[in-house]
Motif scaffolding. Structure first.
Motif, PDB file in Angstrom:
ATOM      1  N   LEU A  55      31.298  27.252  34.532  1.00  0.00           N
ATOM      2  CA  LEU A  55      30.146  28.162  34.392  1.00  0.00           C
ATOM      3  C   LEU A  55      29.149  28.066  35.547  1.00  0.00           C
ATOM      4  O   LEU A  55      28.746  29.078  36.130  1.00  0.00           O
ATOM      5  N   ASP A  58      30.615  29.523  38.645  1.00  0.00           N
ATOM      6  CA  ASP A  58      30.927  30.948  38.483  1.00  0.00           C
ATOM      7  C   ASP A  58      29.657  31.787  38.533  1.00  0.00           C
ATOM      8  O   ASP A  58      29.658  32.919  39.024  1.00  0.00           O
ATOM      9  N   VAL A  59      28.558  31.255  38.008  1.00  0.00           N
ATOM     10  CA  VAL A  59      27.300  31.994  38.048  1.00  0.00           C
ATOM     11  C   VAL A  59      26.808  32.134  39.490  1.00  0.00           C
ATOM     12  O   VAL A  59      26.399  33.199  39.925  1.00  0.00           O
ATOM     13  N   ILE A  80      35.112  38.878  39.505  1.00  0.00           N
ATOM     14  CA  ILE A  80      35.107  37.487  39.041  1.00  0.00           C
ATOM     15  C   ILE A  80      35.848  37.349  37.709  1.00  0.00           C
ATOM     16  O   ILE A  80      35.837  38.250  36.875  1.00  0.00           O
ATOM     17  N   GLY A  82      35.227  34.530  35.747  1.00  0.00           N
ATOM     18  CA  GLY A  82      34.307  33.862  34.824  1.00  0.00           C
ATOM     19  C   GLY A  82      34.993  32.704  34.123  1.00  0.00           C
ATOM     20  O   GLY A  82      36.196  32.461  34.312  1.00  0.00           O
ATOM     21  N   PRO A  83      34.253  31.987  33.283  1.00  0.00           N
ATOM     22  CA  PRO A  83      34.805  30.764  32.680  1.00  0.00           C
ATOM     23  C   PRO A  83      35.523  30.983  31.347  1.00  0.00           C
ATOM     24  O   PRO A  83      35.991  30.017  30.766  1.00  0.00           O
ATOM     25  N   PHE A  84      35.643  32.226  30.870  1.00  0.00           N
ATOM     26  CA  PHE A  84      36.113  32.413  29.490  1.00  0.00           C
ATOM     27  C   PHE A  84      37.522  32.974  29.370  1.00  0.00           C
ATOM     28  O   PHE A  84      37.941  33.393  28.289  1.00  0.00           O
ATOM     29  N   TYR A 140      32.533  35.101  22.811  1.00  0.00           N
ATOM     30  CA  TYR A 140      33.971  35.121  23.110  1.00  0.00           C
ATOM     31  C   TYR A 140      34.729  34.257  22.108  1.00  0.00           C
ATOM     32  O   TYR A 140      34.342  33.107  21.855  1.00  0.00           O
ATOM     33  N   TYR A 174      25.427  40.470  27.572  1.00  0.00           N
ATOM     34  CA  TYR A 174      25.268  39.215  26.823  1.00  0.00           C
ATOM     35  C   TYR A 174      24.627  38.129  27.674  1.00  0.00           C
ATOM     36  O   TYR A 174      24.642  38.199  28.906  1.00  0.00           O
ATOM     37  N   ILE A 176      24.676  34.398  28.994  1.00  0.00           N
ATOM     38  CA  ILE A 176      25.606  33.285  29.183  1.00  0.00           C
ATOM     39  C   ILE A 176      25.023  32.053  28.475  1.00  0.00           C
ATOM     40  O   ILE A 176      23.827  32.032  28.170  1.00  0.00           O
ATOM     41  N   ARG A 195      24.253  39.030  31.557  1.00  0.00           N
ATOM     42  CA  ARG A 195      25.249  39.775  32.316  1.00  0.00           C
ATOM     43  C   ARG A 195      25.331  41.173  31.714  1.00  0.00           C
ATOM     44  O   ARG A 195      25.192  41.327  30.498  1.00  0.00           O
ATOM     45  N   HIS A 198      30.696  44.256  29.933  1.00  0.00           N
ATOM     46  CA  HIS A 198      31.892  44.374  30.787  1.00  0.00           C
ATOM     47  C   HIS A 198      33.172  44.057  30.033  1.00  0.00           C
ATOM     48  O   HIS A 198      33.158  43.381  29.009  1.00  0.00           O
ATOM     49  N   HIS A 200      36.963  42.320  30.881  1.00  0.00           N
ATOM     50  CA  HIS A 200      37.741  41.547  31.861  1.00  0.00           C
ATOM     51  C   HIS A 200      39.210  41.924  31.701  1.00  0.00           C
ATOM     52  O   HIS A 200      39.688  42.058  30.566  1.00  0.00           O
ATOM     53  N   GLN A 214      37.128  43.318  36.574  1.00  0.00           N
ATOM     54  CA  GLN A 214      36.076  43.286  35.560  1.00  0.00           C
ATOM     55  C   GLN A 214      35.360  44.620  35.693  1.00  0.00           C
ATOM     56  O   GLN A 214      34.962  44.998  36.796  1.00  0.00           O
ATOM     57  N   ALA A 228      25.129  36.691  37.344  1.00  0.00           N
ATOM     58  CA  ALA A 228      26.220  36.217  38.206  1.00  0.00           C
ATOM     59  C   ALA A 228      26.370  37.082  39.465  1.00  0.00           C
ATOM     60  O   ALA A 228      27.295  36.855  40.246  1.00  0.00           O
TER      61      ALA A 228
HETATM   62  C1  BEZ Z   1      31.796  36.213  32.331  1.00  0.00           C
HETATM   63  O1  BEZ Z   1      31.973  37.285  32.818  1.00  0.00           O
HETATM   64  O2  BEZ Z   1      32.286  36.013  31.253  1.00  0.00           O
HETATM   65  C2  BEZ Z   1      30.973  35.191  33.068  1.00  0.00           C
HETATM   66  C3  BEZ Z   1      31.013  35.181  34.434  1.00  0.00           C
HETATM   67  C4  BEZ Z   1      30.244  34.259  35.137  1.00  0.00           C
HETATM   68  C5  BEZ Z   1      29.469  33.366  34.435  1.00  0.00           C
HETATM   69  C6  BEZ Z   1      29.439  33.404  33.043  1.00  0.00           C
HETATM   70  C7  BEZ Z   1      30.195  34.328  32.349  1.00  0.00           C
END
Ligand code: BEZ
Ligand code: FE
Length: 272
Positions: A55, A58-59, A80, A82-84, A140, A174, A176, A195, A198, A200, A214, A228
């Motif tokens: 996270l 990624d941010v 990106i 992201g972490p999920f 998520y 949402y 993070i 964010r 979106h 993914h 994304q 992010a």
């Molecule tokens: C996401 O898109 O889920 C995400 C991307 C970067 C940081 C946190 C969440």
């Protein structure tokens, strides 16, 4: 197997030694004390140990790495991850794929569709699309508690004419996770945690380079203020509301829905 397998010795030396130099210059330029240095290393360690995974990075950094990969790309823009993301989502069956969801899943129905083509514009069947997104609360499955496993995560395949269609719900913007180390840093910087809404998606086909996208929705909140910093113009798609009862019924739905289209271009492995 090490994380550095696959990278040449020359590349590793160039990149790691430059990073080392950048960090050393940074420490001297900002007169970083030992206590500050230890705070930073503890924070990075805690962010991983507390389950934030990537996270923090990624941010702050993932979008820049994605931008580098998009320069000169022949396929669609990447975005990106992201972490999920989690591999192994349930396989759905088409032609109208329905994402795994609860009987009373909240949120406006979203029909996401499009076609997958190669760089010559030829339709590509048999491309796996691996879609994942947040629920109407911005959470998520398999990450946040009290959500059935694999909710709003699914894999489906483009048809012979390259087309794909999937029925899901429209995710909201949402926040993070903000209660861990990444939240501490963002709060200290006076930033918010949002964010924009979106979807993914990863696309795979054995003859083409795997890609991660994304997609954001035109007019959505936080498009210009993504925590992010990952929104790019080519990733913003239009939403159309479908409320004509005949059209709604033709889709086999019992309430108005929104529709969004995006066409993907896959590049051969060698020229992504
Ligand atoms: C996401 O898109 O889920 C995400 C991307 C970067 C940081 C946190 C969440
Ligand atoms: Fe996300």
């Amino acid at each position: 197997m090490s994380h550095l397998d696959g990278a040449s010795q020359a590349r590793i030396r160039t990149v790691v030694e430059d990073l080392e130099q950048v960090l050393l210059d940074f420490i001297r330029d900002h007169q970083i004390t030992h206590a500050e240095y230890r705070t930073a290393t503890d924070l990075i360690i805690d962010s991983v140990k507390s389950g934030e995974e990537s996270l923090l990075f990624d941010v702050f950094c993932e979008a820049a790495a994605t931008d580098v990969g998009n320069v000169g790309r022949q396929g669609s823009l990447e975005a990106i991850e992201g972490p999920f993301y989690l591999p192994g989502a349930p396989a759905l069956s088409g032609p109208l794929n329905v994402m795994p969801q609860r009987d009373d899943e909240k949120g406006e129905p979203l029909l996401f569709h499009g076609i997958v083509v190669d760089t010559d514009g030829q339709p590509l069947g048999g491309v796996e699309l691996d879609l994942w997104h947040a629920d109407a609360e911005g959470l998520y499955s398999n990450i946040h508690p009290n959500i059935p496993d694999w909710n709003l995560r699914g894999r489906f395949t483009s048809e012979d004419d390259g087309s794909f269609r999937v029925l899901t719900i429209l995710p909201p913007p949402y926040e993070i996770p903000k209660d861990g180390p990444t939240g501490t840093v963002l709060r200290a910087l006076g930033r918010h945690f949002f964010r924009p809404a979106h979807l993914h998606v990863k696309l795979r086909h054995r003859d083409y380079a795997e890609m991660t996208s994304q997609l954001y929705f035109r007019g959505g909140e936080y498009l210009d203020a993504d925590v992010a910093n990952a929104v790019r113009e080519g990733l913003v798609i239009e939403l159309r509301t479908v409320d004509d009862p005949t059209e709604v019924a033709e889709r086999g739905l019992d309430r108005p829905y929104v529709e969004a289209r995006y066409d993907f271009v896959l590049a051969p492995t060698s020229q992504a």
